[in-house]
Write a protein that holds these residues in place. Structure first.
Motif, PDB file in Angstrom:
ATOM      1  N   ALA A 114      61.308  90.269  36.727  1.00 14.54           N
ATOM      2  CA  ALA A 114      61.650  88.851  36.880  1.00 14.54           C
ATOM      3  C   ALA A 114      60.820  88.250  37.998  1.00 14.54           C
ATOM      4  O   ALA A 114      60.451  88.950  38.949  1.00 14.54           O
ATOM      5  CB  ALA A 114      63.133  88.683  37.185  1.00 14.54           C
ATOM      6  N   TYR A 115      60.497  86.988  37.849  1.00 17.08           N
ATOM      7  CA  TYR A 115      59.767  86.291  38.905  1.00 17.08           C
ATOM      8  C   TYR A 115      60.187  84.825  38.942  1.00 17.08           C
ATOM      9  O   TYR A 115      60.835  84.340  38.001  1.00 17.08           O
ATOM     10  CB  TYR A 115      58.244  86.404  38.706  1.00 17.08           C
ATOM     11  N   THR A 116      59.792  84.135  39.998  1.00 14.51           N
ATOM     12  CA  THR A 116      60.053  82.693  40.091  1.00 14.51           C
ATOM     13  C   THR A 116      58.735  81.954  39.968  1.00 14.51           C
ATOM     14  O   THR A 116      57.660  82.529  40.238  1.00 14.51           O
ATOM     15  CB  THR A 116      60.675  82.309  41.454  1.00 14.51           C
ATOM     16  N   ARG A 117      58.795  80.720  39.551  1.00  9.03           N
ATOM     17  CA  ARG A 117      57.583  79.883  39.524  1.00  9.03           C
ATOM     18  C   ARG A 117      57.961  78.450  39.853  1.00  9.03           C
ATOM     19  O   ARG A 117      58.939  77.925  39.315  1.00  9.03           O
ATOM     20  CB  ARG A 117      56.953  79.936  38.135  1.00  9.03           C
ATOM     21  N   GLU A 118      57.170  77.840  40.752  1.00  5.58           N
ATOM     22  CA  GLU A 118      57.395  76.419  41.057  1.00  5.58           C
ATOM     23  C   GLU A 118      56.898  75.566  39.905  1.00  5.58           C
ATOM     24  O   GLU A 118      55.771  75.756  39.448  1.00  5.58           O
ATOM     25  CB  GLU A 118      56.585  76.040  42.299  1.00  5.58           C
ATOM     26  N   THR A 119      57.728  74.654  39.417  1.00 10.98           N
ATOM     27  CA  THR A 119      57.265  73.687  38.404  1.00 10.98           C
ATOM     28  C   THR A 119      58.046  72.403  38.605  1.00 10.98           C
ATOM     29  O   THR A 119      59.236  72.432  38.926  1.00 10.98           O
ATOM     30  CB  THR A 119      57.545  74.145  36.950  1.00 10.98           C
TER      31      THR A 119
END
Ligand code: PDD
Length: 289
Positions: A114-119
């Motif tokens: 799992a990872y996070t991404r700024e959008t």
């Protein structure tokens, strides 16, 4: 430093490695979810995680965590990465074992990444609407499973991108199913139509929220299939997904929908959807209107 989840651990991204015989890599054998984060808080996390566990069950992939354990891990990752506005991506593959189509034994544990991404929120397209193309739905018959196998979906999206459109609306014969990465709804004479939640579509969390809003606010709703002809003759068309929220579709295959601008029911649903985000995650700084 960016942190990701590999199995139970929160580790630096550069240290997260997956084996080349991971079944997700070799067969697309696994399931996933994408969850929106607004103001550092996940929106509809329970619904997404429940669907993830259900998708796992449908392919006999045993996810060894409870919904609350998964949620807690994601919260820690979001906090560690200081994510305010963006998404969380999470997948389980059936694990790593010597290549063989049949499932490995119970001793092989699923692999969680799992990872996070700024959008940002796609406010421009939510305000002005987007174009779409029509394409035959060539996918398998278990589109209700949020599987890692996305070839049919990505081929459809690529066709849309090549023709300067934002989304590809898929149909099986005459019946409209869903977008390449979204659900599709139309409005005709004040009634909202959307494909029923069968094996032919993914029952979107955004779709469910919109349907709930319709029931609560008295917007007439029919979860029944509609045709390509109905689509092109609709007063309003919109797509819904975690990343696109409620995005109007104003042109399909070069033909304007209604007068070619977002319609009143779509606008109303956008506002009510935004309100439900704010109820869960707090005031938004960037709003549609
Ligand atoms: N899209 N149908 C398909 C084929 C999808 O890939 C998605 C999600 C949806 C909408 O589901 P939800 O509202 O739960 O996101 C429908 C990805 C995850 C996205 O665009 O974010």
């Amino acid at each position: 430093m960016e942190y990701v989840i590999l199995n139970g651990d929160l580790i630096e991204r550069s240290k997260a490695k997956v084996d080349i015989e991971d079944r997700g890599y070799q067969f697309g054998d696994g399931v996933y979810e994408v969850i929106r984060v607004y103001n550092g808080k996940m929106f509809t996390a329970d619904e997404h995680l429940e669907r993830l566990l259900e998708s796992g069950k449908k392919i006999e992939l045993n996810i060894p965590y409870s919904k609350d354990q998964l949620k807690q891990m994601l919260i820690e990752m979001i906090e560690r990465n200081n994510l305010e506005l963006g998404i969380v991506y999470m997948q389980f593959s059936r694990g790593t074992s010597p290549r063989n189509h049949a499932y490995p034994g119970a001793d092989v544990a699923p692999v969680l990444t799992a990872y996070t991404r700024e959008t940002t929120r796609p406010v421009e397209s939510m305000r002005n609407g987007v174009k779409a193309i029509l394409i035959e739905d060539i996918r398998w018959l278990r589109c209700d499973i949020k599987s890692l196998n996305l070839l049919g979906n990505i081929m459809a999206k690529q066709k849309a991108a090549q023709s300067g459109s934002f989304e590809a609306i898929q149909h099986r014969g005459d019946t409209v199913t869903e977008g390449s990465s979204s659900n599709i709804a139309i409005v005709k004479d004040g009634t909202l139509y959307t494909h029923p939640a069968t094996n032919l579509i993914l029952n979107g969390i955004t779709r469910r929220k919109i349907n709930e809003i319709c029931r609560e606010t008295g917007i007439a709703l029919k979860e029944s299939a509609f045709t390509k002809e109905d689509l092109l003759a609709a007063d309003e068309v919109f797509m819904s997904s975690t990343s696109a929220e409620v995005t109007p579709i104003i042109e399909i295959e070069g033909k304007l929908i209604g007068n070619g601008s977002p319609g009143p029911i779509t606008n109303k649903l956008q506002n009510l959807f935004e309100e439900s985000i704010e109820k869960q995650c707090g005031s938004l700084t960037v709003k549609i209107r």
